[in-house]
Each structure stands twice: as C-alpha cells, then as structure tokens.
Write an enzyme that holds these catalytic residues in place. Structure first.
Site, PDB file in Angstrom:
ATOM      1  CG  HIS A 184      -0.485   0.335   2.488  1.00 58.02           C
ATOM      2  ND1 HIS A 184       0.175  -0.578   3.266  1.00 58.02           N
ATOM      3  CD2 HIS A 184      -0.493   1.488   3.200  1.00 58.02           C
ATOM      4  CE1 HIS A 184       0.548   0.008   4.399  1.00 58.02           C
ATOM      5  NE2 HIS A 184       0.150   1.258   4.391  1.00 58.02           N
ATOM      6  CE  LYS A 188       1.719   4.906   3.296  1.00 55.73           C
ATOM      7  NZ  LYS A 188       0.798   5.352   4.322  1.00 55.73           N
ATOM      8  CG  HIS A 246       5.519  -1.011   3.654  1.00 52.05           C
ATOM      9  ND1 HIS A 246       4.682  -1.413   2.640  1.00 52.05           N
ATOM     10  CD2 HIS A 246       4.867  -1.313   4.798  1.00 52.05           C
ATOM     11  CE1 HIS A 246       3.574  -1.933   3.163  1.00 52.05           C
ATOM     12  NE2 HIS A 246       3.664  -1.886   4.477  1.00 52.05           N
TER      13      HIS A 246
HETATM   14  C1  BG6 Z   1       1.438  -2.434   7.269  1.00 50.14           C
HETATM   15  C2  BG6 Z   1       2.092  -3.146   8.410  1.00 50.14           C
HETATM   16  O1  BG6 Z   1       1.822  -3.003   6.061  1.00 50.14           O
HETATM   17  O2  BG6 Z   1       1.826  -1.058   7.291  1.00 50.14           O
HETATM   18  C3  BG6 Z   1       1.723  -2.488   9.735  1.00 50.14           C
HETATM   19  O3  BG6 Z   1       1.674  -4.499   8.418  1.00 50.14           O
HETATM   20  C4  BG6 Z   1       2.041  -1.021   9.694  1.00 50.14           C
HETATM   21  O4  BG6 Z   1       2.410  -3.107  10.817  1.00 50.14           O
HETATM   22  C5  BG6 Z   1       1.443  -0.371   8.451  1.00 50.14           C
HETATM   23  O5  BG6 Z   1       1.489  -0.430  10.875  1.00 50.14           O
HETATM   24  C6  BG6 Z   1       1.913   1.071   8.323  1.00 50.14           C
HETATM   25  O6  BG6 Z   1       1.204   1.689   7.300  1.00 50.14           O
HETATM   26  P1  BG6 Z   1       0.965   3.262   7.289  1.00 50.14           P
HETATM   27  O7  BG6 Z   1       0.237   3.511   6.029  1.00 50.14           O
HETATM   28  O8  BG6 Z   1       0.181   3.594   8.521  1.00 50.14           O
HETATM   29  O9  BG6 Z   1       2.330   3.898   7.327  1.00 50.14           O
END
Ligand code: BG6
Length: 492
Positions: A184, A188, A246
């Site tokens: 995801h 962003k 990520h």
């Molecule tokens: C997820 C993780 O992929 O991303 C979580 O599994 C984490 O542990 C989250 O909290 C963080 O996403 P964002 O969008 O809040 O930075």
C-alpha cells in the site's frame, strides 16, 4: 513513451464489476477496503454496475452483515466525506456470501452470487496460508476466466521459498498480468510523487548519484505499538512486516534508473535491477550493519504505554524485533559506496516517514563550518507531513563569514490543497482499471526476499536478543552508533 494522460485514462473492461472480498468480515476489509470502495463510489470511480461480494465464514444474513459494516467500517470514513445518501447507495452494492474457504469443496455460494460475464476481482484479504486453497477452489468452481483479477494482500510469504510457493500456486490459474500484489506504500500520494520529483525535474538528475550524494536515509517510524496484531506480528517482526516490502520499495524509487515509460513493466524492470544489485550480507555484515530493537515500557504522547512483552498475545520470551536499522549498499555505478540507511520501528517518538538525501560537502572548505553541519540535504517528508525541504548553507548576518543551515520548504499540502485519496482507494481504482504500475511483480517480490532472507537467518544464527528501547524514543542507542561510525546522524 506512455504519457501521463494515457496512464490516467480509464482502462476498465467495460464489464459489470463483481468485487469479491475474501476476509470480508476482517479488520482490513472494515478499516481500509470498504471505506476505500465507498470513496471510489462517492467520486464516481466504480463502474455503474458494481457489486461487492464480501465472503465470510460467519453464518449471518445480509442485514446482519450490513449492521456489522455500519458498526465497524463507517467510522473509518472521514467525516467531511460522509454523506448518508451516498452511504445508503454504497450499502446497496454490498452482499454477504457465506463461505468456509477450507471446508467447502467448491465455492457454490459464490458462484450463485457472482454474475455471469462480470469482471471478477478477487481480493484475498486473508492469511496467505489460504491463498492456494482459495485459488484452487475458485478455479474448480469455474470462476476464473481471462477477465478475472486477483489482489494479494501482504505478507506474501515469510521467506523466499514460501513466496515462490504462493506465486506458483496463484500462477497456475492467473497470468502475471492478472495478479495485483499490493504494497500500500506504492499507493501513497507522496510515494508516487517521488517518481515525479526524480523524473519530472531535470535539475536533480545530474546530482543524483555518487559521489554527489554521500548517503541516503529512509525512515518509516510509527507511533503505534503492535496493538491487537501480535498473533501475526510476533511471527513476522519489523523485517518481514516493513523492511522487506515498504522500505525496499521506497529504496527502489530513490535508487532506480529512469524508466523508459510509465508502463508497468518498464517501471518494474528498473526496480528489479535495484533489488538485484542490493549487496547480500554475510554474518559479519549482519553483525556490523544491522540493529534489531524491541520496545519496552515508556511514554508515548504523554501516556505511559506497555512494552512489547506486555502486549496481548506476545509470548513472554519473544525475541521478535519491533525495530530495525541497517546499512545497505547498492552495487551499481550510480550508487557505488553510497550507504543507504534504513530504519523502521513501532512505538517511536512520532509517526514520521521521510527520505533524506545527503549531498557531499563542498570539495574545498572555504568557509568555517560548524562541527556536524551538513552543507546540503534534500528531505522528502512522506507522512504525516507532505513536504520537500532543501537544506542549504547561507551566510549568517554580521561582519564575519559564518555560515548557517537554512531550509527551502515546500509544503505540498498548501501548494496543492486538493483531496488526497487514501492509498487503498487509489490502488483499488488501479485494479479496476487494469493498471499494474504500482503493484509488485513476481520477480520483484522474490528478489526482495532473496536479500532479506539471509539477514533474518543470520539473526537466528547470531542468536542475539533485540536491543531494548523505550516506547516513545527514536530506537536503541545502537541505531545511532550505526550512523555515527560513518560520520552521519539520523535526521529527526
Ligand atoms: C502495514 C504493516 O503493512 O503497514 C503495519 O503491516 C504497519 O504493521 C502499516 O502499521 C503502516 O502503514 P501506514 O500507512 O500507517 O504507514
């Protein structure tokens, strides 16, 4: 070259859409997927004939499901976007399909609910251990055709071997062009803007390399703890949960060569080259260049919060890391000898994701520079701030020639106050329109595991406990030492 207009044009199939969510009662569906679909609906980004089929094991009817959605999902829609009439219209799209993925020999209930000739998007928001069974049974029930798409939620495996297995299993029924592996972070706004910053501005490119750049920092800090997710998280840790996906994706965008177009494969080819050029770490490198941490009780946002061991469902002897800092190298001409420092952790001082490009100091020290002062840095704030800051040296007013750091600040939220779609909303629209650019290709995912696996195994061999750090801090002291050794420090 594929222009941006070409990218944004609707490549929808023109067929009615059946969005089928496996794990339709789950946390992700409630917190992210349904609110994202609501927003897409609100903005007219779902085909007119869309239906959302949420599957779940629970023996409930549609009315009970809608009630569950009212209670567990509605609050995740920002108040100013909420509109009763649109919400009612959105609920009309929803159906509940009772389905026990493991027990049912075939998915007859789903077959009955899904329309003939519809474009089916299967969103697998379940444990990855169910992906194979789901795909086998979807195929056995005749629900997979050439228009079908499948969305795979992370984590995609726990190591290279399990990722290959999942990819093989899913690949038996879906062509690579039908598979959307979600990270995801790639949805962003600020992460997508990183591509534009790099490749839409020519002034940066000549500088974007060694030796002009002396180091790169990538931080994804979270203020929250593990919350109710220890069941999953304790078996994963920060490396599998955040770094392998990520942070590596961010690193790819910072380090990749300019793609020849925005076409999905053109972009993913370049990212793959970065992943394949990441230097593999041996035991000595792991011991020297990586730091694992685990939070202990501390103060976060003026409140005392429990340590990781005190969280629900965390085994008392757990050595799972909730923090990782490491130094990586990309063995290419462009990045030779440039350290990339990656850092992520839960229960850190504040939520802050940023990329810091540190440029080399001037070759000749004409001015007296304060100890530790860095001539130029480009700081790209990804969240919660959306900003680009260029740190420069300026003359301090006065009779001498003392220098001082000043910053050119571009606040992207004020410069472009338009609404920002949530990552899931943007990515779901991409799935519906058949755009794969912001999804991970199989070889990318596997290359990321190829680099991460030896580190995780090395930690097991070294058998060291993670370093404790107080909740509400910036992580263990060893993380600061990692940079200090090279003459750098984390930019907070
Ligand atoms: C997820 C993780 O992929 O991303 C979580 O599994 C984490 O542990 C989250 O909290 C963080 O996403 P964002 O969008 O809040 O930075």
């Amino acid at each position: 070259m594929t222009s941006s207009t070409e990218q944004s044009k609707d490549q929808g199939s023109g067929l009615p859409l059946d969005m089928i969510i496996f794990g339709g009662m789950g946390d992700l569906a409630m917190r992210k997927l349904l609110p994202a679909l609501y927003m897409a609906f609100l903005h007219g980004n779902l085909p007119g004939s869309t239906r959302i089929l949420s599957t779940g094991r629970q023996d409930i009817d549609r009315a009970a499901y809608l009630k569950h959605v009212e209670e567990h999902s509605r609050d995740f829609i920002a108040k100013d976007n909420f509109n009763d009439k649109t919400w009612d219209g959105f609920l009309q799209l929803l159906q509940y399909v009772k389905l026990d993925v493991q027990a049912a020999p075939r998915f007859d209930t789903l077959e009955a609910a899904s329309r003939q000739g519809a474009q089916r998007v299967f969103y697998l928001s379940t444990a990855p251990s169910l992906f194979t069974t789901i795909c086998d049974k979807l195929a056995a029930t005749g629900l997979v055709d050439e228009n079908a798409r499948v969305v795979l939620e992370k984590p995609l495996g726990t190591d290279l071997a399990s990722a290959i297995e999942i990819n093989e299993d899913v690949g038996r029924y879906f062509a690579e062009s039908q598979i959307y592996r979600i990270d995801h972070y790639l949805g962003k706004e600020t992460v997508q803007n990183l591509m534009v910053l790099r490749f839409g501005n020519s002034i940066l490119e000549p500088l974007w390399r060694a030796p002009n750049i002396s180091s790169v920092q990538i931080t994804v800090a979270e203020e929250v703890g593990v919350g109710s997710r220890a069941g999953f998280y304790d078996g994963a840790g920060a490396m599998r949960d955040m770094v392998q996906n990520h942070l590596l994706q961010l690193l790819c965008i910072v380090a990749m060569e300019p793609p020849t177009s925005l076409n999905a494969d053109a972009v993913r080819d370049e990212k793959l080259k970065v992943l394949r050029s990441l230097r593999r770490m041996g035991l000595a490198d792991i011991a020297r260049d990586t730091v694992r941490g685990q939070y202990i009780r501390g103060v976060s946002g003026n409140q005392e919060v429990p340590g990781y061991h005190e969280e629900k469902n965390v085994p008392p002897e757990s050595h799972t890391e909730t923090f990782v800092a490491l130094r990586a190298f990309i063995d290419t001409w462009r990045w030779s000898k440039v350290p990339f420092y990656l850092r992520t952790g839960k229960r850190m001082r504040s939520r802050s994701s940023k990329i810091v490009i540190e440029f080399a100091n001037p070759p000749f020290p004409l001015f007296h520079q304060n100890a530790g002062a860095v001539a130029n840095r480009l700081v790209i704030e990804l969240q919660p701030e959306e900003a680009i800051k260029l740190q420069l040296m300026a003359k301090q007013p006065g009779s001498g020639m003392e220098t001082q750091q000043v910053s050119l600040n571009l606040d992207l939220q004020s410069a472009m106050p338009q609404r920002r779609a949530e990552a899931y909303e943007r990515l779901l629209i991409d799935v519906v329109r058949g755009r794969l650019t912001h999804f991970m290709r199989r070889d990318e995912l596997e290359a990321a595991w190829q680099w991460a696996d030896p580190i995780i195994e090395g930690w097991q061999t070294l058998a060291e406990k993670p370093h404790p750090y107080a909740a509400g801090s910036w992580g263990p002291a060893e993380s600061f030492a990692l940079l200090a050794r090279d003459g750098y420090s984390w930019v907070e």
